[in-house]
Write a protein that holds these residues in place. Structure first.
Motif, PDB file in Angstrom:
ATOM      1  N   LEU A 130       0.811  -1.216   0.000  1.00  0.00           N
ATOM      2  CA  LEU A 130       0.000   0.000   0.000  1.00  0.00           C
ATOM      3  C   LEU A 130       0.843   1.265   0.000  1.00  0.00           C
ATOM      4  O   LEU A 130       0.375   2.308  -0.430  1.00  0.00           O
ATOM      5  CB  LEU A 130      -0.922   0.007   1.231  1.00  0.00           C
ATOM      6  N   SER A 131       2.052   1.163   0.521  1.00  0.00           N
ATOM      7  CA  SER A 131       2.872   2.380   0.516  1.00  0.00           C
ATOM      8  C   SER A 131       4.354   2.066   0.668  1.00  0.00           C
ATOM      9  O   SER A 131       4.731   0.960   1.064  1.00  0.00           O
ATOM     10  CB  SER A 131       2.427   3.344   1.621  1.00  0.00           C
ATOM     11  N   ILE A 132       5.149   3.057   0.333  1.00  0.00           N
ATOM     12  CA  ILE A 132       6.601   2.991   0.509  1.00  0.00           C
ATOM     13  C   ILE A 132       6.904   3.813   1.759  1.00  0.00           C
ATOM     14  O   ILE A 132       6.566   4.995   1.814  1.00  0.00           O
ATOM     15  CB  ILE A 132       7.323   3.590  -0.709  1.00  0.00           C
ATOM     16  N   ILE A 133       7.496   3.151   2.726  1.00  0.00           N
ATOM     17  CA  ILE A 133       7.637   3.815   4.024  1.00  0.00           C
ATOM     18  C   ILE A 133       9.085   3.882   4.482  1.00  0.00           C
ATOM     19  O   ILE A 133       9.969   3.244   3.918  1.00  0.00           O
ATOM     20  CB  ILE A 133       6.807   3.086   5.110  1.00  0.00           C
ATOM     21  N   GLU A 134       9.280   4.675   5.519  1.00  0.00           N
ATOM     22  CA  GLU A 134      10.505   4.561   6.310  1.00  0.00           C
ATOM     23  C   GLU A 134      10.091   4.713   7.769  1.00  0.00           C
ATOM     24  O   GLU A 134       8.993   5.188   8.070  1.00  0.00           O
ATOM     25  CB  GLU A 134      11.553   5.591   5.893  1.00  0.00           C
ATOM     26  N   PHE A 135      10.948   4.266   8.652  1.00  0.00           N
ATOM     27  CA  PHE A 135      10.634   4.346  10.078  1.00  0.00           C
ATOM     28  C   PHE A 135      11.410   5.495  10.710  1.00  0.00           C
ATOM     29  O   PHE A 135      12.622   5.609  10.508  1.00  0.00           O
ATOM     30  CB  PHE A 135      10.950   3.024  10.780  1.00  0.00           C
ATOM     31  N   GLU A 136      10.675   6.321  11.451  1.00  0.00           N
ATOM     32  CA  GLU A 136      11.301   7.431  12.169  1.00  0.00           C
ATOM     33  C   GLU A 136      11.316   7.111  13.653  1.00  0.00           C
ATOM     34  O   GLU A 136      10.412   6.439  14.152  1.00  0.00           O
ATOM     35  CB  GLU A 136      10.474   8.703  11.980  1.00  0.00           C
ATOM     36  N   PRO A 137      12.298   7.623  14.378  1.00  0.00           N
ATOM     37  CA  PRO A 137      12.313   7.416  15.828  1.00  0.00           C
ATOM     38  C   PRO A 137      11.034   7.965  16.453  1.00  0.00           C
ATOM     39  O   PRO A 137      10.540   9.016  16.041  1.00  0.00           O
ATOM     40  CB  PRO A 137      13.527   8.222  16.292  1.00  0.00           C
ATOM     41  N   SER A 138      10.513   7.226  17.415  1.00  0.00           N
ATOM     42  CA  SER A 138       9.302   7.656  18.111  1.00  0.00           C
ATOM     43  C   SER A 138       9.378   7.059  19.516  1.00  0.00           C
ATOM     44  O   SER A 138       8.897   5.948  19.759  1.00  0.00           O
ATOM     45  CB  SER A 138       8.068   7.161  17.351  1.00  0.00           C
ATOM     46  N   PRO A 139      10.008   7.788  20.437  1.00  0.00           N
ATOM     47  CA  PRO A 139      10.331   7.219  21.763  1.00  0.00           C
ATOM     48  C   PRO A 139       9.111   6.673  22.490  1.00  0.00           C
ATOM     49  O   PRO A 139       9.233   5.722  23.255  1.00  0.00           O
ATOM     50  CB  PRO A 139      10.935   8.415  22.510  1.00  0.00           C
ATOM     51  N   GLU A 140       7.944   7.237  22.257  1.00  0.00           N
ATOM     52  CA  GLU A 140       6.771   6.798  23.003  1.00  0.00           C
ATOM     53  C   GLU A 140       6.137   5.531  22.419  1.00  0.00           C
ATOM     54  O   GLU A 140       5.322   4.887  23.075  1.00  0.00           O
ATOM     55  CB  GLU A 140       5.732   7.929  23.098  1.00  0.00           C
ATOM     56  N   ALA A 141       6.536   5.162  21.209  1.00  0.00           N
ATOM     57  CA  ALA A 141       5.938   3.973  20.585  1.00  0.00           C
ATOM     58  C   ALA A 141       6.566   2.702  21.176  1.00  0.00           C
ATOM     59  O   ALA A 141       7.699   2.725  21.634  1.00  0.00           O
ATOM     60  CB  ALA A 141       6.153   4.004  19.074  1.00  0.00           C
ATOM     61  N   PHE A 142       5.809   1.616  21.141  1.00  0.00           N
ATOM     62  CA  PHE A 142       6.287   0.353  21.719  1.00  0.00           C
ATOM     63  C   PHE A 142       7.617  -0.061  21.090  1.00  0.00           C
ATOM     64  O   PHE A 142       8.553  -0.441  21.782  1.00  0.00           O
ATOM     65  CB  PHE A 142       5.226  -0.733  21.516  1.00  0.00           C
ATOM     66  N   PHE A 143       7.680   0.002  19.757  1.00  0.00           N
ATOM     67  CA  PHE A 143       8.911  -0.379  19.062  1.00  0.00           C
ATOM     68  C   PHE A 143       9.841   0.827  18.842  1.00  0.00           C
ATOM     69  O   PHE A 143      10.765   0.759  18.028  1.00  0.00           O
ATOM     70  CB  PHE A 143       8.584  -1.054  17.732  1.00  0.00           C
ATOM     71  N   LYS A 144       9.564   1.927  19.524  1.00  0.00           N
ATOM     72  CA  LYS A 144      10.424   3.124  19.503  1.00  0.00           C
ATOM     73  C   LYS A 144      10.578   3.732  18.107  1.00  0.00           C
ATOM     74  O   LYS A 144      11.556   4.404  17.791  1.00  0.00           O
ATOM     75  CB  LYS A 144      11.838   2.813  20.052  1.00  0.00           C
ATOM     76  N   CYS A 145       9.635   3.442  17.244  1.00  0.00           N
ATOM     77  CA  CYS A 145       9.685   4.023  15.910  1.00  0.00           C
ATOM     78  C   CYS A 145       8.289   4.038  15.329  1.00  0.00           C
ATOM     79  O   CYS A 145       7.395   3.322  15.794  1.00  0.00           O
ATOM     80  CB  CYS A 145      10.626   3.231  14.996  1.00  0.00           C
ATOM     81  N   LYS A 146       8.099   4.862  14.333  1.00  0.00           N
ATOM     82  CA  LYS A 146       6.807   4.855  13.638  1.00  0.00           C
ATOM     83  C   LYS A 146       7.040   4.943  12.135  1.00  0.00           C
ATOM     84  O   LYS A 146       8.012   5.544  11.664  1.00  0.00           O
ATOM     85  CB  LYS A 146       5.932   6.004  14.124  1.00  0.00           C
ATOM     86  N   ALA A 147       6.128   4.325  11.404  1.00  0.00           N
ATOM     87  CA  ALA A 147       6.230   4.325   9.954  1.00  0.00           C
ATOM     88  C   ALA A 147       5.686   5.631   9.397  1.00  0.00           C
ATOM     89  O   ALA A 147       4.632   6.096   9.832  1.00  0.00           O
ATOM     90  CB  ALA A 147       5.439   3.148   9.379  1.00  0.00           C
ATOM     91  N   VAL A 148       6.425   6.217   8.467  1.00  0.00           N
ATOM     92  CA  VAL A 148       5.902   7.374   7.740  1.00  0.00           C
ATOM     93  C   VAL A 148       6.047   7.093   6.249  1.00  0.00           C
ATOM     94  O   VAL A 148       6.989   6.417   5.822  1.00  0.00           O
ATOM     95  CB  VAL A 148       6.657   8.677   8.101  1.00  0.00           C
ATOM     96  N   GLN A 149       5.090   7.594   5.506  1.00  0.00           N
ATOM     97  CA  GLN A 149       5.143   7.339   4.068  1.00  0.00           C
ATOM     98  C   GLN A 149       6.281   8.144   3.447  1.00  0.00           C
ATOM     99  O   GLN A 149       6.421   9.334   3.682  1.00  0.00           O
ATOM    100  CB  GLN A 149       3.806   7.698   3.412  1.00  0.00           C
ATOM    101  N   LYS A 150       7.074   7.451   2.651  1.00  0.00           N
ATOM    102  CA  LYS A 150       8.188   8.133   1.975  1.00  0.00           C
ATOM    103  C   LYS A 150       7.800   8.480   0.541  1.00  0.00           C
ATOM    104  O   LYS A 150       8.171   9.522   0.022  1.00  0.00           O
ATOM    105  CB  LYS A 150       9.410   7.209   1.988  1.00  0.00           C
ATOM    106  N   HIS A 151       7.086   7.541  -0.066  1.00  0.00           N
ATOM    107  CA  HIS A 151       6.582   7.768  -1.421  1.00  0.00           C
ATOM    108  C   HIS A 151       5.221   7.109  -1.534  1.00  0.00           C
ATOM    109  O   HIS A 151       4.939   6.135  -0.831  1.00  0.00           O
ATOM    110  CB  HIS A 151       7.483   7.120  -2.479  1.00  0.00           C
ATOM    111  N   SER A 152       4.426   7.606  -2.428  1.00  0.00           N
ATOM    112  CA  SER A 152       3.183   6.911  -2.761  1.00  0.00           C
ATOM    113  C   SER A 152       3.550   5.621  -3.487  1.00  0.00           C
ATOM    114  O   SER A 152       4.543   5.563  -4.226  1.00  0.00           O
ATOM    115  CB  SER A 152       2.344   7.816  -3.665  1.00  0.00           C
TER     116      SER A 152
END
Lengths: 546, 546
Positions: free
Chosen positions: B50-72
């Motif tokens: 569904l999307s092309i993503i990368e993971f950004e640091p997200s200290p509050e998330a369980f896995f300490k990262c969150k997916a953000v869309q990089k490209h459609s």
């Protein structure tokens, strides 16, 4: 030949451009279809490993190690290998083909996949050292290792890619604590355009000198393993048809396997892919569809005519010579455009790549002058053979005169470029071109060879031209000496097939930064068979050596 | 369930012994054939990323990262990736199936193979971290990465193995300086015994509480993705049919997909593989041919009877219950052999593995007493259903009496072993067995849960039994609270499917030393759908929650 350093570094890959758009080639469909119709059905046969080996240190050996048998090959099905174990199989000699084996389990349960690394080695270093990381400027994708994961055991496994190897190392990266793996029915389905029967049927070189017999047979095996649906430069890397390499392979083929069809096919393949200015690409790709490489080499381009002439003479097929005559004329243009008004070759007249050899710092002016003069003469012979007017009589006259400006009478060598560089290759091509009397040429070659400051060749391609030039200039004994030293050196180092490059002093020498990316079955080194069977025929007869 | 630490470390693999020789099993051919005839043809359908993503640091998330869309995802075919580049594709949710794509080239020439690493990730860590080296005591062959070498581009590639993933990372290990690669037509051919239509057709949980809807749907997806030609424990690892896991999967299946055929097949598979002493293996292998694992677990063995009883009640298929009745009696023997003269379960009576949970240092005496008493009662119910005399009436009486010796009236909990260990699991199984009045049992569970020194469960398998025990003992509200905390915690951490193990405080928790070897779609955690739809049905109705 192989990938092009100078070229590849300059390449700027525009996004989203199809390969075809960048290459201004005009596909000659008729020639492409002719080439396709000539495509051989490859011969296939099955070979098995001969022993289970390991390598022991051996300081006096070229590769600093020697193979010793660890187990008899009959024991293989009974041996179990767990995590961290490895086995090295020796197929006895160099093979090109498709690998398969039966993978079985030994233990209570196959409760996890098996992860194996298979490394296909042409030389000991391939299986005695880690291939990664590889410090090379060409693609590390050429490295001959595969990692496979197998879910269900026992099973038969067929590796889908073609490999080029003598040794196979299998490392067990993991199984599970509950089982080990076992290997049986290990085989390679060997492929070549030359059947084993033809290979055996080639009359052995009739000589009392065992060393020469070895050079001849290793040369033939090198050639055979490169003869696939085209004359490949190396079956491991880069598996492509290069024009300059083709010429040497074809010459050796005519005096051994005599497969004229494959030579004809390759000539048509190049003729199918003229560039916009009628020059020919340095190499081409068969798969996934016929297309030219972006690589262009002036000397390779000009050598198309001589290659066609050799074919016509060897096969008697004048029809092909006639059909490809316009291609020959086109292939000479770029080279001739480098001549100044006095007919002297000027490498600076264009940025186009002049190859001659991989030796560092080689000045190409003199060598290229020799190549182009040689090509003009060969093409004129071809014209005579098919009853056409000789196109390059004037050029030959001018270039022959101009050749003397490369000659330094006090040093008695041809010199090249602003620094008056002395190299073996300059002498070789001036001699092959008959730029001066053969006695002068022979003296020039010998002088350069005795000058430790002269630029030596790096590749067997360049060594071949030196050797042939010696033989053609009345220096047969020096030719033979050079062959025994150079190709003989490879054979003594353990070569089953001749190599892409060889330096007797340095077993890690590589044009690519890391010898793990070298090719050790490389077509342009197959010529000892040609030199012994054709160039040195009369000499060996006279010496009572055949 | 998964591989067995205690067992595997003890295994000494004799060289050259066939797996079969080590396992004293008597294949029941008739049952094996019945099972084979019940093998489902898997449903297949195609899904795309569904999307092309990368993971950004997200200290509050369980896995300490969150997916953000990089490209459609529409941009993918136009993006080029060279050496050292990577792309992460997000398929939107968890998929089990076969991966394929079209690999194209962008550049002047494909003059070297493309070497790619594909990593199939169930959770972010799988694609944000290096999987190697992996510090795990089970096989690293389970790690979901593949390295492939592709000779000719463009080409369609079909990966032959089945993968279990939401994220796919493709790393370009190398191409050549002359080209980059492009990806298009990326797809997964999803497989399951449950068709997407059936999956959608399951009546959604009728509740105003959105959190419960999520628990139900994630539970169903977990179950569906494990339902292949058997009820697998995890489609990524270890893809096998385990008896204790089967029981929970089947229960959840009966209130959702109602695929009775697959449950029946799995019962016959176990019944086909009795061991010499009539006990049943803890798990079995379908491929390459039906065979029992060497793993044996006393509690799993005894749970065969209850699993058959559940099946008979849910399906109404008494014929199968009758045919497998002797198997049930055989499967109880080993467990009952652990009872002392007073009917008290003694874990030390044999070396055989008593599992209950992966929690460290768990004493199994009380919990196993509960399991065996529970099994006796369920098997007696099965006897009644098929009009047989109740085989375990005496055992039940004795064991019920003996159960009080595990109960500490002053602490108001069941204690286990010489140290009088308090664990959640002991309370759960004693309660499920109805060892004492339900009010006493409920109090015991609550007391243990409030005792921070009590051994907590590690796996969803054990959490399930605690939750079910709460629900069956009149503690529905506590069951619901536990579910929201535990399975709800996974859902809040981003689970698309429920996991093999979960520790809200430690995203790297693993029974195997390295969470990269965890399974994040694991069947024994699918039971929220069962708990909500069956165990808590009346309670939710009363609360106006459904």
């Amino acid at each position: 030949m192989t990938e092009t350093k100078g070229q590849s570094e300059d390449i700027d890959i525009p996004a989203n451009q199809k390969v075809e758009k960048l290459l201004k080639t005009n596909l000659n469909k008729k020639f492409a279809e002719k080439a396709e119709a000539l495509k051989p059905v490859l011969h296939e046969w099955v070979d098995h490993p001969l022993s289970i080996i390991e390598f022991e240190p051996s300081p006096e050996a070229f590769f600093k190690c020697k193979a010793v048998q660890k187990h008899s090959i009959e024991d293989l099905p009974n041996l179990s290998y767990g995590k961290g174990d490895q086995v090295i199989l020796d197929f006895g000699s160099h093979r090109v083909g498709y690998f398969s084996f039966h993978l079985d389990a030994d233990g209570v349960n196959v409760d996890a996949p098996a992860r194996l690394r298979l490394t296909f080695g042409e030389i000991p270093y391939d299986v005695t050292e880690n291939l990664h990381p590889c410090k090379t400027w060409i693609s590390t994708s050429w490295l001959p290792d595969e990692i496979i994961n197998v879910d269900w055991l026992p099973t038969d496994l067929e590796m889908p890619r073609r490999y080029s190897f003598r040794y196979l190392k299998i490392e067990v990266l993991d199984t599970s604590p509950k089982y080990k793996v076992k290997f049986s029915d290990v085989r390679v389905r060997v492929v070549s355009a030359i059947s084993p029967e033809v290979n055996v049927a080639v009359t052995p070189l009739s000589t009392a000198d065992d060393e020469l017999k070895v050079l001849d047979s290793v040369g033939q095996l090198t050639l055979r393993n490169c003869m696939q649906t085209v004359f490949e430069d190396g079956p491991r890397r880069d598996r492509r048809l290069w024009l300059g390499d083709l010429r040497l392979q074809a010459l050796t083929n005519y005096c051994t396997f005599k497969n004229f069809q494959l030579a004809k096919r390759c000539l048509y393949l190049f003729a199918a892919l003229p560039r916009e200015d009628q020059s020919l690409p340095a190499c081409l790709f068969e798969k996934p569809k016929l297309s030219p490489a972006s690589d262009y080499i002036v000397d390779y381009d000009a050598l198309f005519g001589p290659t066609l002439y050799d074919y016509a003479v060897a096969s008697g097929d004048l029809e092909t010579a006639e059909e490809l005559w316009p291609t020959v004329l086109g292939s000479m243009k770029k080279a001739l455009s480098h001549l100044n008004k006095d007919g002297k070759f000027d490498s600076n007249a264009s940025d186009a790549w002049k190859f001659l050899d991989w030796s560092d710092g080689l000045d190409t002016n003199a060598g290229m002058h020799g190549v182009v003069l040689y090509c003009c003469k060969e093409v004129n012979k071809l014209a005579a053979l098919i009853s056409r007017p000789s196109p390059y009589t004037d050029a030959i006259e001018k270039m022959t005169k101009a050749a003397s400006s490369f000659y330094n009478p006090s040093l008695k060598v041809f010199v090249s470029g602003p620094e008056n560089q002395v190299s073996w290759v300059s002498q070789a091509w001036m001699s092959l071109a008959g730029a001066m009397d053969s006695s002068i040429c022979l003296e020039a070659i010998k002088t350069a060879m005795n000058d430790h400051k002269a630029i030596k060749p790096l590749t067997p391609y360049a060594y071949h031209h030196v050797a042939e030039a010696l033989a053609r200039s009345g220096g047969e004994e020096y030719c033979l000496k050079l062959m025994k030293e150079y190709w003989g050196g490879m054979a003594r180092a353990g070569a089953d097939t001749f190599w892409e490059c060889f330096d007797a002093e340095d077993s890690r020498r590589s044009p690519y930064g890391d010898c793990h990316n070298n090719s050790y079955c490389h077509a342009w080194s197959c010529t000892p068979s040609y030199l012994l069977r054709v160039m040195l025929k009369d000499y060996l007869d006279k010496q009572g050596l055949r």
